[in-house]
Design an enzyme around this catalytic site. Structure first.
Site, short mmCIF file in Angstrom:
data_model
loop_
_atom_site.label_atom_id
_atom_site.label_comp_id
_atom_site.label_asym_id
_atom_site.label_seq_id
_atom_site.Cartn_x
_atom_site.Cartn_y
_atom_site.Cartn_z
N LYS A 1 0.81 -1.22 0.00
CA LYS A 1 0.00 0.00 0.00
C LYS A 1 0.84 1.27 0.00
CE LYS A 1 -4.36 -1.80 1.62
NZ LYS A 1 -5.49 -1.73 2.52
N LYS B 1 -4.28 -9.14 -6.29
CA LYS B 1 -5.59 -9.43 -5.70
C LYS B 1 -6.60 -8.33 -6.03
CE LYS B 1 -5.94 -7.17 -1.29
NZ LYS B 1 -6.93 -7.02 -0.27
N LYS C 1 -10.30 -2.80 -3.32
CA LYS C 1 -11.12 -1.59 -3.45
C LYS C 1 -10.28 -0.40 -3.87
CE LYS C 1 -13.58 -2.48 0.79
NZ LYS C 1 -12.49 -2.60 1.72
N1 AQP Z 1 -9.28 -10.18 -3.39
C1 AQP Z 1 -9.70 -10.75 -2.27
N2 AQP Z 1 -9.98 -12.08 -2.22
C2 AQP Z 1 -10.43 -12.66 -1.08
N3 AQP Z 1 -10.63 -11.99 0.08
C3 AQP Z 1 -10.38 -10.66 0.08
N4 AQP Z 1 -10.48 -9.72 1.03
C4 AQP Z 1 -10.09 -8.51 0.53
N5 AQP Z 1 -9.74 -8.65 -0.76
C5 AQP Z 1 -9.90 -9.97 -1.07
C6 AQP Z 1 -10.95 -9.96 2.39
O1 AQP Z 1 -12.04 -9.09 2.63
C7 AQP Z 1 -12.07 -8.77 4.03
C8 AQP Z 1 -12.28 -7.29 4.24
O2 AQP Z 1 -11.15 -6.61 3.72
P1 AQP Z 1 -10.97 -5.04 3.92
O3 AQP Z 1 -11.91 -4.32 3.06
O4 AQP Z 1 -11.07 -4.70 5.34
O5 AQP Z 1 -9.50 -4.72 3.52
P2 AQP Z 1 -8.55 -5.32 2.46
O6 AQP Z 1 -8.19 -6.73 2.80
O7 AQP Z 1 -7.40 -4.41 2.35
O8 AQP Z 1 -9.45 -5.35 1.15
P3 AQP Z 1 -9.37 -4.41 -0.09
O9 AQP Z 1 -10.52 -4.65 -0.95
O10 AQP Z 1 -8.03 -4.53 -0.74
O11 AQP Z 1 -9.59 -3.02 0.55
P4 AQP Z 1 -8.71 -1.71 0.54
O12 AQP Z 1 -8.36 -1.52 -0.89
O13 AQP Z 1 -9.63 -0.69 1.10
O14 AQP Z 1 -7.53 -1.97 1.39
C9 AQP Z 1 -10.76 -9.29 4.64
O15 AQP Z 1 -11.01 -10.48 5.35
C10 AQP Z 1 -9.91 -9.58 3.44
O16 AQP Z 1 -9.01 -10.63 3.67
#
Ligand code: AQP
Length: 344
Positions: free
Chosen positions: A126, A209, A212
């Site tokens: 990040k 992966k 968001k």
């Molecule tokens: N690509 C993915 N595949 C499977 N699981 C995923 N998770 C996130 N991306 C994937 C799981 O979703 C839960 C909530 O995640 P989060 O929104 O709190 O933060 P994150 O893991 O950082 O997800 P993002 O979408 O990448 O969000 P941003 O971009 O805001 O940081 C977690 O259990 C995560 O493992």
């Protein structure tokens, strides 16, 4: 076990393990969040004693606009409710409503080293490409807050996607070190990462992966995308060379699309592969879009209703915070006392 079998399983209340998991209100959630985490939370509600948190303090690790953060917190709550989180059975609350998270975070920082935080791959991902002066120190420190979130509730299991594995391992190390130094006091949690769906990849890059906050609009299917948008995104999704629909290490893009198909339809990957023998990518993608649209339709219908009545989410969060605080306060009393912070 398929989706509905999991929901049918029930465990007597007294022997239930405690589950904690959180999701950031950092924008629209995507099918990676749903298949990797939310769906499992919903399916396992009857088995466990559940605590789910909208982790708005984590969202502050990246720049935020206050009004938008508040709106996102409500809409993320609605996504969880629409997906099937039942506030009667599960505690659902907003992280900032329970101040103990921040206090425990500070205390646990004393048993977590700079070296450990420096090795966190999410921080590296990040912060990559950004200058040091534009990266918040909260982004560096947030795995400690995540450990506090988990340890505050005497959590046994943390259902997450694979990207969070390293952070859960850190939470375990922190709990073990605390227990060693202060003669116990914290429950050591286990990650609960399902094999299927643990890492849904970006549609435009199967090496990254689905996320968001990283990647263009065509990299994710959002839970709120309409049928037309889902169709376009699936059609545009990168595929591997050749025309055979198969899930092999040489075909990571197809393997990802097959995983999405299988998880949404409940059909095993080999059966899907057999059905598309000799049919090529076009037919497969058309049907995949249809499967995703059909699976998301009931969630989207409930979401529309909930979004029209934001007071429902506010009520759920207020009630959830009260219930969450009961455990959080007890844990903090124990932790403060063991650390020598309470006058006799
Ligand atoms: N690509 C993915 N595949 C499977 N699981 C995923 N998770 C996130 N991306 C994937 C799981 O979703 C839960 C909530 O995640 P989060 O929104 O709190 O933060 P994150 O893991 O950082 O997800 P993002 O979408 O990448 O969000 P941003 O971009 O805001 O940081 C977690 O259990 C995560 O493992």
């Amino acid at each position: 076990m398929v989706h509905s079998d999991l929901a049918a399983a029930t465990t007597p209340v007294a022997t239930r393990k405690r589950v904690f998991s959180g999701i950031q209100p950092s924008g629209d959630s995507h099918i990676g969040n749903y298949l990797g985490a939310i769906r499992n939370w919903v399916d396992q509600q009857a088995q466990y004693d559940n605590v789910f948190c909208i982790v708005n303090l984590h969202a502050l690790t990246l720049p935020t606009i206050p009004e938008q953060l508040l709106a996102n917190s409500i809409s993320m709550t609605n996504v969880l409710l629409a997906a099937g989180i039942d506030p009667e059975r599960s505690i659902l609350f907003l992280q900032s409503d329970v101040r103990e998270h921040s206090e425990l975070c500070w205390l646990l920082g004393s048993v977590c080293t700079f070296g450990e935080l420096s090795r966190m791959t999410q921080f590296k991902d990040k912060s990559s490409g950004k200058g040091e002066e534009s990266i918040s120190s909260a982004l560096f420190y947030y795995p400690v807050l995540q450990a506090a979130d988990i340890l505050l509730y005497d959590t046994n299991l943390v259902p997450v996607g694979d990207d969070q594995k390293q952070h859960i391992e850190l939470a375990r190390d922190i709990a073990q070190r605390f227990n060693h130094r202060y003669d116990g006091g914290l429950v050591v949690p286990q990650p609960d990462i399902k094999e299927a769906g643990a890492r849904i990849m970006a549609l435009d890059d199967p090496a990254r992966k689905m996320s968001k906050s990283v990647g263009g609009p065509n990299s994710c299917i959002f839970l709120v995308d309409d049928a037309d948008t889902i169709w376009k995104k699936v059609k545009r999704a990168v595929t591997d060379s050749g025309s055979v629909v198969e899930a092999t290490p040489e075909k990571p893009a197809l393997a990802n699309l097959l995983t999405i198909y299988s998880l949404f339809s409940g059909e095993p990957i080999d059966e899907i592969v057999q059905r598309y023998e000799g049919k090529g990518y076009g037919a497969f993608k058309g049907d995949l879009a249809e499967v995703v649209v059909t699976a998301l339709a009931p969630i989207q219908a409930r979401l529309t209703e909930l979004n029209a009545n934001p007071d429902i989410a506010r009520g759920v969060l207020r009630n959830g915070a009260e219930r969450a605080r009961e455990t959080a306060v007890q844990t903090m009393e124990r932790v403060r006392s063991r650390m020598g912070l309470v006058l006799a």
